[in-house]
Enzyme design. Structure first.
Site, PDB file in Angstrom:
ATOM      1  CG  HIS A 121     -20.225   2.099  71.370  1.00 26.74           C
ATOM      2  ND1 HIS A 121     -20.851   0.876  71.328  1.00 26.74           N
ATOM      3  CD2 HIS A 121     -21.179   3.012  71.111  1.00 26.74           C
ATOM      4  CE1 HIS A 121     -22.133   1.051  71.043  1.00 26.74           C
ATOM      5  NE2 HIS A 121     -22.360   2.347  70.908  1.00 26.74           N
ATOM      6  CG  ASP A 198     -15.713   1.613  66.833  1.00 23.36           C
ATOM      7  OD1 ASP A 198     -16.271   1.923  65.765  1.00 23.36           O
ATOM      8  OD2 ASP A 198     -16.303   1.610  67.939  1.00 23.36           O
ATOM      9  CD  GLN A 201     -20.170   8.304  66.150  1.00 25.02           C
ATOM     10  OE1 GLN A 201     -20.435   9.225  65.371  1.00 25.02           O
ATOM     11  NE2 GLN A 201     -21.118   7.576  66.717  1.00 25.02           N
ATOM     12  CE  LYS A 224     -23.127   4.514  64.988  1.00 23.37           C
ATOM     13  NZ  LYS A 224     -23.922   5.074  66.082  1.00 23.37           N
ATOM     14  CB  CYS A 361     -23.405   2.390  74.075  1.00 26.07           C
ATOM     15  SG  CYS A 361     -25.101   2.103  73.633  1.00 26.07           S
TER      16      CYS A 361
HETATM   17  N1  PMP Z   1     -18.698   2.254  68.006  1.00 29.43           N
HETATM   18  C1  PMP Z   1     -19.008   3.555  68.086  1.00 29.43           C
HETATM   19  C2  PMP Z   1     -17.922   4.547  68.363  1.00 29.43           C
HETATM   20  C3  PMP Z   1     -20.332   3.963  67.921  1.00 29.43           C
HETATM   21  O1  PMP Z   1     -20.648   5.247  67.997  1.00 29.43           O
HETATM   22  C4  PMP Z   1     -21.324   2.990  67.673  1.00 29.43           C
HETATM   23  C5  PMP Z   1     -22.776   3.370  67.525  1.00 29.43           C
HETATM   24  N2  PMP Z   1     -23.233   4.276  68.483  1.00 29.43           N
HETATM   25  C6  PMP Z   1     -20.944   1.651  67.573  1.00 29.43           C
HETATM   26  C7  PMP Z   1     -19.618   1.320  67.747  1.00 29.43           C
HETATM   27  C8  PMP Z   1     -21.922   0.563  67.274  1.00 29.43           C
HETATM   28  O2  PMP Z   1     -22.479   0.764  66.014  1.00 29.43           O
HETATM   29  P1  PMP Z   1     -23.751  -0.074  65.531  1.00 29.43           P
HETATM   30  O3  PMP Z   1     -24.752   0.018  66.642  1.00 29.43           O
HETATM   31  O4  PMP Z   1     -24.194   0.620  64.287  1.00 29.43           O
HETATM   32  O5  PMP Z   1     -23.274  -1.461  65.292  1.00 29.43           O
END
Ligand code: PMP
Length: 403
Positions: A121, A198, A201, A224, A361
């Site tokens: 991401h 990270d 998910q 999430k 993203c």
């Molecule tokens: N890493 C992953 C794998 C994600 O799916 C996301 C959110 N789509 C993020 C980081 C960033 O999370 P946040 O926008 O809640 O900070």
């Protein structure tokens, strides 16, 4: 097709007041809907218990401080860490930025290398690029296997003693592929590198134990995990946190302030400047209680059955190309050939099916897949077979409209 009732008898839709009957919400990877248990906890924290934390000498504030710190304990217990290793952040993005600034400031130098993967991401790419630029370090990228997992054999071949940090997603937000995080950590540690996972998910879908994973940093977002927005967690080994300079300056993160010199509080307070997101922390506690009352093993089984059913159904449609491995966790990315994913999502929305379309993203991943965007269906505890049937019906409509 997988029989949902046999593998995962989850029937929790009634817990989610924001999901009306007949609406197939398939965008949980972006953010999950909230159960009444979490909404009630947040409401209660404002309407009967509200006060600041850590400073008040009056009873209400002392009670709120206890509740706030109890949430920290709950988070630690949830992921297998220690209470003083839990830093509350705004979300995973802030957690990664914190490490990329504070850890990197004292541990990265010119000529060092950072190892990322092709499927990260943007929030696990850009902060490292910024850190690398600051000190003159380089970034290397681990490719994916043919079935869209981070290629750990390639990682093993790429790692050198110049690699100081590895940062990988535990579960891909696009492909759902699950990382063998323990093997990645062992490989990183073998060359003396630190590893950040990270877990955005992963925590809503898999039981996570940071001690078992043997990672150094683990981040996730509350929103999430059926919790509120604006709250997230950075877990880091205490010795690493203790050696890190602060992230932001302000109230609460200090030991003693004079105009000559300021000394800092020990972790985690050192990294939590300012009045925290008190009600968010209480909401996160309720969210963790909610998922653990269901059981992450059951949630995982439920989502696995949904993924299998979806992939089986979509594989039967000639026009659909699936991405990601067959055993992906809760997430299915696909394209309907010849149709832009935004058109797919718009037509699905007309049939009350909410999916995500775009680059998610993860533009470098899109580049490696050779697409500008994908359509993505992602599942949560509230989804069932009817949602998948609605999705498949909607995609059949897409193919009829676009011929
Ligand atoms: N890493 C992953 C794998 C994600 O799916 C996301 C959110 N789509 C993020 C980081 C960033 O999370 P946040 O926008 O809640 O900070």
């Amino acid at each position: 097709m997988t029989t949902l009732t046999a593998t995962a008898p989850l029937d929790l839709l009634a817990d989610f007041p924001a999901i009306p009957a007949g609406w197939a919400y398939l965008d949980t990877a972006a953010t999950s809907q909230k159960p009444a248990q979490v909404i009630d906890a947040i409401t209660r924290s404002y309407d009967t218990a509200y006060a600041t934390v850590h400073r008040g000498v009056y009873q209400r504030s002392a009670d709120m401080t206890l509740a706030f710190e109890a949430a920290r304990c709950r988070v630690a217990q949830f992921i297998g860490g220690q209470e003083n290793e839990i830093v509350f952040t705004r979300g995973a993005t802030e957690g990664i930025n914190l490490v990329a600034q504070c850890w990197a400031q004292t541990n990265l130098k010119a000529g060092d290398r950072i190892l990322l993967s092709q499927l990260e991401h943007h929030s696990n790419i850009v902060p490292w690029q910024m850190a690398a630029e600051r000190v003159g370090a380089q970034i290397d990228v681990v490719p994916l296997t043919h079935d869209h997992r981070i290629d750990l054999d390639a990682m093993a071949a790429m790692l050198t003693e110049r690699h100081k940090l590895v940062a990988f997603a535990h579960v891909s937000n696009v492909l759902g592929s699950v990382l063998d995080a323990r093997r990645a950590a062992d490989l990183a540690h073998a060359v003396g590198a630190r590893i950040l996972i990270d877990g955005c998910q992963a925590v809503p879908r898999l039981a996570v134990d940071v001690a078992d994973l043997d990672c150094d940093f683990y981040v996730f977002s509350g929103h999430k995990l059926y919790g509120p927005t604006g709250i997230g967690v950075l877990w880091a080994r205490y010795d690493l946190l203790d050696a890190m300079p602060p992230y932001q300056g302000g109230g609460s993160m200090i030991d003693r302030v004079t105009f000559d010199r300021t000394t800092y509080a020990p972790p985690p307070g050192r990294f939590e400047a300012g009045t925290p997101h008190i009600t968010g922390v209480l909401g996160l506690h309720a969210a963790i209680d909610y998922v653990t009352s269901i059981g992450l093993d059951r949630i995982h089984a439920h989502e696995t059955a949904l993924v299998t059913r979806t992939r089986d159904a979509l594989a039967g449609l000639n026009s659909v190309r699936l991405f990601g491995p067959g055993d992906s966790a809760g997430i299915v990315s696909f394209e309907v050939q010849g149709v832009h994913p935004h058109d797919v999502a718009t037509i699905l929305d007309e049939g009350d099916v909410a999916i995500r379309a775009g680059h998610h993203c993860a533009q470098p991943l899109m580049d490696s897949l050779g697409v500008a965007a994908t359509a993505r269906a992602s599942f949560g505890v509230y989804n069932g077979a009817a949602d998948i049937d609605a999705l498949v019906k909607g995609i059949e409509r897409v193919t009829r409209i676009f011929g």
